[in-house]
Design a protein around this motif. Structure first.
Motif, PDB file in Angstrom:
ATOM      1  N   VAL A 100      73.128  36.454  42.162  1.00  0.00           N
ATOM      2  CA  VAL A 100      72.405  37.628  41.682  1.00  0.00           C
ATOM      3  C   VAL A 100      71.040  37.629  42.368  1.00  0.00           C
ATOM      4  O   VAL A 100      70.563  38.667  42.829  1.00  0.00           O
ATOM      5  N   ILE A 101      70.413  36.460  42.440  1.00  0.00           N
ATOM      6  CA  ILE A 101      69.186  36.240  43.206  1.00  0.00           C
ATOM      7  C   ILE A 101      69.415  34.981  44.025  1.00  0.00           C
ATOM      8  O   ILE A 101      69.621  33.888  43.480  1.00  0.00           O
ATOM      9  N   GLU A 102      69.424  35.140  45.346  1.00  0.00           N
ATOM     10  CA  GLU A 102      69.641  34.015  46.257  1.00  0.00           C
ATOM     11  C   GLU A 102      68.588  32.929  46.026  1.00  0.00           C
ATOM     12  O   GLU A 102      67.460  33.228  45.630  1.00  0.00           O
ATOM     13  N   PRO A 103      68.934  31.678  46.303  1.00  0.00           N
ATOM     14  CA  PRO A 103      67.953  30.601  46.177  1.00  0.00           C
ATOM     15  C   PRO A 103      66.708  30.894  47.019  1.00  0.00           C
ATOM     16  O   PRO A 103      66.819  31.253  48.199  1.00  0.00           O
ATOM     17  N   TYR A 104      65.541  30.774  46.391  1.00  0.00           N
ATOM     18  CA  TYR A 104      64.279  30.996  47.096  1.00  0.00           C
ATOM     19  C   TYR A 104      63.133  30.351  46.320  1.00  0.00           C
ATOM     20  O   TYR A 104      63.326  29.864  45.209  1.00  0.00           O
ATOM     21  N   ILE A 105      61.936  30.364  46.915  1.00  0.00           N
ATOM     22  CA  ILE A 105      60.743  29.826  46.266  1.00  0.00           C
ATOM     23  C   ILE A 105      59.985  30.990  45.637  1.00  0.00           C
ATOM     24  O   ILE A 105      59.521  31.893  46.342  1.00  0.00           O
ATOM     25  N   ARG A 106      59.881  30.969  44.317  1.00  0.00           N
ATOM     26  CA  ARG A 106      59.201  32.023  43.543  1.00  0.00           C
ATOM     27  C   ARG A 106      57.724  31.630  43.371  1.00  0.00           C
ATOM     28  O   ARG A 106      57.407  30.458  43.244  1.00  0.00           O
ATOM     29  N   PHE A 107      56.883  32.636  43.350  1.00  0.00           N
ATOM     30  CA  PHE A 107      55.427  32.447  43.167  1.00  0.00           C
ATOM     31  C   PHE A 107      54.858  31.509  44.238  1.00  0.00           C
ATOM     32  O   PHE A 107      53.996  30.683  43.966  1.00  0.00           O
ATOM     33  N   LYS A 108      55.355  31.662  45.455  1.00  0.00           N
ATOM     34  CA  LYS A 108      54.952  30.784  46.554  1.00  0.00           C
ATOM     35  C   LYS A 108      53.441  30.777  46.718  1.00  0.00           C
ATOM     36  O   LYS A 108      52.806  31.823  46.797  1.00  0.00           O
ATOM     37  N   GLY A 109      52.864  29.575  46.721  1.00  0.00           N
ATOM     38  CA  GLY A 109      51.427  29.407  46.890  1.00  0.00           C
ATOM     39  C   GLY A 109      50.607  29.762  45.656  1.00  0.00           C
ATOM     40  O   GLY A 109      49.388  29.787  45.725  1.00  0.00           O
ATOM     41  N   GLN A 110      51.270  30.042  44.524  1.00  0.00           N
ATOM     42  CA  GLN A 110      50.585  30.415  43.290  1.00  0.00           C
ATOM     43  C   GLN A 110      50.837  29.375  42.208  1.00  0.00           C
ATOM     44  O   GLN A 110      51.674  28.488  42.354  1.00  0.00           O
ATOM     45  N   VAL A 111      50.119  29.523  41.112  1.00  0.00           N
ATOM     46  CA  VAL A 111      50.377  28.686  39.944  1.00  0.00           C
ATOM     47  C   VAL A 111      51.824  28.915  39.516  1.00  0.00           C
ATOM     48  O   VAL A 111      52.307  30.043  39.501  1.00  0.00           O
ATOM     49  N   GLY A 112      52.527  27.844  39.202  1.00  0.00           N
ATOM     50  CA  GLY A 112      53.910  27.959  38.753  1.00  0.00           C
ATOM     51  C   GLY A 112      54.921  28.070  39.872  1.00  0.00           C
ATOM     52  O   GLY A 112      56.082  28.420  39.624  1.00  0.00           O
ATOM     53  N   GLU A 113      54.529  27.760  41.112  1.00  0.00           N
ATOM     54  CA  GLU A 113      55.477  27.832  42.224  1.00  0.00           C
ATOM     55  C   GLU A 113      56.734  27.036  41.882  1.00  0.00           C
ATOM     56  O   GLU A 113      56.650  25.920  41.364  1.00  0.00           O
ATOM     57  N   GLN A 114      57.902  27.628  42.161  1.00  0.00           N
ATOM     58  CA  GLN A 114      59.164  27.011  41.773  1.00  0.00           C
ATOM     59  C   GLN A 114      60.301  27.482  42.660  1.00  0.00           C
ATOM     60  O   GLN A 114      60.261  28.581  43.204  1.00  0.00           O
ATOM     61  N   ALA A 115      61.298  26.645  42.777  1.00  0.00           N
ATOM     62  CA  ALA A 115      62.548  27.037  43.412  1.00  0.00           C
ATOM     63  C   ALA A 115      63.429  27.626  42.319  1.00  0.00           C
ATOM     64  O   ALA A 115      63.462  27.109  41.198  1.00  0.00           O
ATOM     65  N   THR A 116      64.113  28.722  42.621  1.00  0.00           N
ATOM     66  CA  THR A 116      64.968  29.343  41.613  1.00  0.00           C
ATOM     67  C   THR A 116      66.167  30.011  42.256  1.00  0.00           C
ATOM     68  O   THR A 116      66.146  30.345  43.448  1.00  0.00           O
ATOM     69  N   MET A 117      67.205  30.182  41.471  1.00  0.00           N
ATOM     70  CA  MET A 117      68.406  30.932  41.886  1.00  0.00           C
ATOM     71  C   MET A 117      69.112  31.411  40.627  1.00  0.00           C
ATOM     72  O   MET A 117      69.024  30.780  39.577  1.00  0.00           O
ATOM     73  N   PHE A 118      69.781  32.550  40.751  1.00  0.00           N
ATOM     74  CA  PHE A 118      70.535  33.136  39.645  1.00  0.00           C
ATOM     75  C   PHE A 118      71.937  33.484  40.120  1.00  0.00           C
ATOM     76  O   PHE A 118      72.118  33.981  41.228  1.00  0.00           O
ATOM     77  N   PHE A 129      68.879  28.299  37.677  1.00  0.00           N
ATOM     78  CA  PHE A 129      68.488  26.918  37.893  1.00  0.00           C
ATOM     79  C   PHE A 129      67.195  26.938  38.673  1.00  0.00           C
ATOM     80  O   PHE A 129      67.040  27.719  39.617  1.00  0.00           O
ATOM     81  N   LYS A 130      66.261  26.104  38.233  1.00  0.00           N
ATOM     82  CA  LYS A 130      64.958  26.068  38.892  1.00  0.00           C
ATOM     83  C   LYS A 130      64.499  24.642  39.055  1.00  0.00           C
ATOM     84  O   LYS A 130      65.046  23.727  38.438  1.00  0.00           O
ATOM     85  N   ALA A 131      63.475  24.457  39.886  1.00  0.00           N
ATOM     86  CA  ALA A 131      62.873  23.148  40.117  1.00  0.00           C
ATOM     87  C   ALA A 131      61.423  23.353  40.533  1.00  0.00           C
ATOM     88  O   ALA A 131      61.068  24.401  41.091  1.00  0.00           O
ATOM     89  N   PHE A 132      60.619  22.367  40.242  1.00  0.00           N
ATOM     90  CA  PHE A 132      59.207  22.364  40.608  1.00  0.00           C
ATOM     91  C   PHE A 132      58.923  21.115  41.423  1.00  0.00           C
ATOM     92  O   PHE A 132      59.371  20.031  41.052  1.00  0.00           O
ATOM     93  N   LYS A 133      58.173  21.268  42.509  1.00  0.00           N
ATOM     94  CA  LYS A 133      57.702  20.079  43.221  1.00  0.00           C
ATOM     95  C   LYS A 133      56.764  19.293  42.312  1.00  0.00           C
ATOM     96  O   LYS A 133      56.739  18.081  42.336  1.00  0.00           O
ATOM     97  N   ASP A 134      55.989  20.038  41.511  1.00  0.00           N
ATOM     98  CA  ASP A 134      55.035  19.466  40.567  1.00  0.00           C
ATOM     99  C   ASP A 134      55.418  19.945  39.175  1.00  0.00           C
ATOM    100  O   ASP A 134      55.115  21.069  38.795  1.00  0.00           O
ATOM    101  N   LEU A 135      56.107  19.092  38.409  1.00  0.00           N
ATOM    102  CA  LEU A 135      56.607  19.486  37.089  1.00  0.00           C
ATOM    103  C   LEU A 135      55.496  19.895  36.138  1.00  0.00           C
ATOM    104  O   LEU A 135      55.749  20.648  35.185  1.00  0.00           O
ATOM    105  N   SER A 136      54.269  19.509  36.407  1.00  0.00           N
ATOM    106  CA  SER A 136      53.161  19.930  35.530  1.00  0.00           C
ATOM    107  C   SER A 136      52.945  21.435  35.610  1.00  0.00           C
ATOM    108  O   SER A 136      52.256  22.020  34.775  1.00  0.00           O
ATOM    109  N   GLN A 137      53.559  22.096  36.579  1.00  0.00           N
ATOM    110  CA  GLN A 137      53.448  23.551  36.735  1.00  0.00           C
ATOM    111  C   GLN A 137      54.422  24.316  35.832  1.00  0.00           C
ATOM    112  O   GLN A 137      54.367  25.543  35.750  1.00  0.00           O
ATOM    113  N   LEU A 138      55.300  23.603  35.125  1.00  0.00           N
ATOM    114  CA  LEU A 138      56.316  24.235  34.290  1.00  0.00           C
ATOM    115  C   LEU A 138      55.728  25.255  33.318  1.00  0.00           C
ATOM    116  O   LEU A 138      56.232  26.356  33.183  1.00  0.00           O
ATOM    117  N   PHE A 139      54.626  24.895  32.661  1.00  0.00           N
ATOM    118  CA  PHE A 139      54.016  25.801  31.675  1.00  0.00           C
ATOM    119  C   PHE A 139      52.620  26.261  32.105  1.00  0.00           C
ATOM    120  O   PHE A 139      51.871  26.794  31.300  1.00  0.00           O
TER     121      PHE A 139
END
Length: 141
Positions: A100-118, A129-139
């Motif tokens: 539905v949404i190809e795997p990509y990096i959301r909010f690139k270069g911003q707070v909460g940057e994450q990998a996501t796919m739908f 499914f998502k992932a963070f390089k820095d898990l402290s960015q989750l919230f």
């Protein structure tokens, strides 16, 4: 902080088809089951597929705009490690998954940057499914 596993029960209108998807696409271990439901170990959490006639959201998901993409609502998934996310994305691509949404990096270069796919399961349930390089960015705001 130690997290407890969550329990999530979702509707599926074809138990056999959904069972194959969760078992074969993700390689999830099955737990208890019956004719109308199956438990799975969903990345350490309990996911249960339950027979239910097709729901309106399975026929036509509503969407909300996020970072220039139409995100299906409702949806569920897991926050994986960066490496797990990339491995899953590659496996899904190799299996010909229609995203539905190809795997990509959301909010690139911003707070909460994450990998996501739908993508959708065969009964129309949306997964993210998502992932963070820095898990402290989750919230992070």
């Amino acid at each position: 902080m130690s997290l407890q596993p969550f329990h999530l029960a979702i509707p599926v209108y074809d138990v056999a088809l959904a069972r194959g998807f969760y078992r074969d696409i993700f390689g999830l271990e099955e737990g208890r089951s019956d004719e109308k439901w199956v438990d799975f170990n969903f990345f350490g959490h309990q996911l249960v597929i339950h027979y239910h006639p097709k729901t309106p959201s399975q026929q036509q998901a509503e969407t909300n705009p996020v970072d220039g993409h139409d995100v299906p609502v409702p949806h569920f998934g897991v926050v994986l490690t960066w490496e797990q996310w990339h491995q899953l994305a590659e496996r899904l691509k190799q299996q010909g998954t229609q995203f539905v949404i190809e795997p990509y990096i959301r909010f690139k270069g911003q707070v909460g940057e994450q990998a996501t796919m739908f993508f959708l399961d065969p009964c129309g349930n949306a997964l993210e499914f998502k992932a963070f390089k820095d898990l402290s960015q989750l919230f992070a705001k």
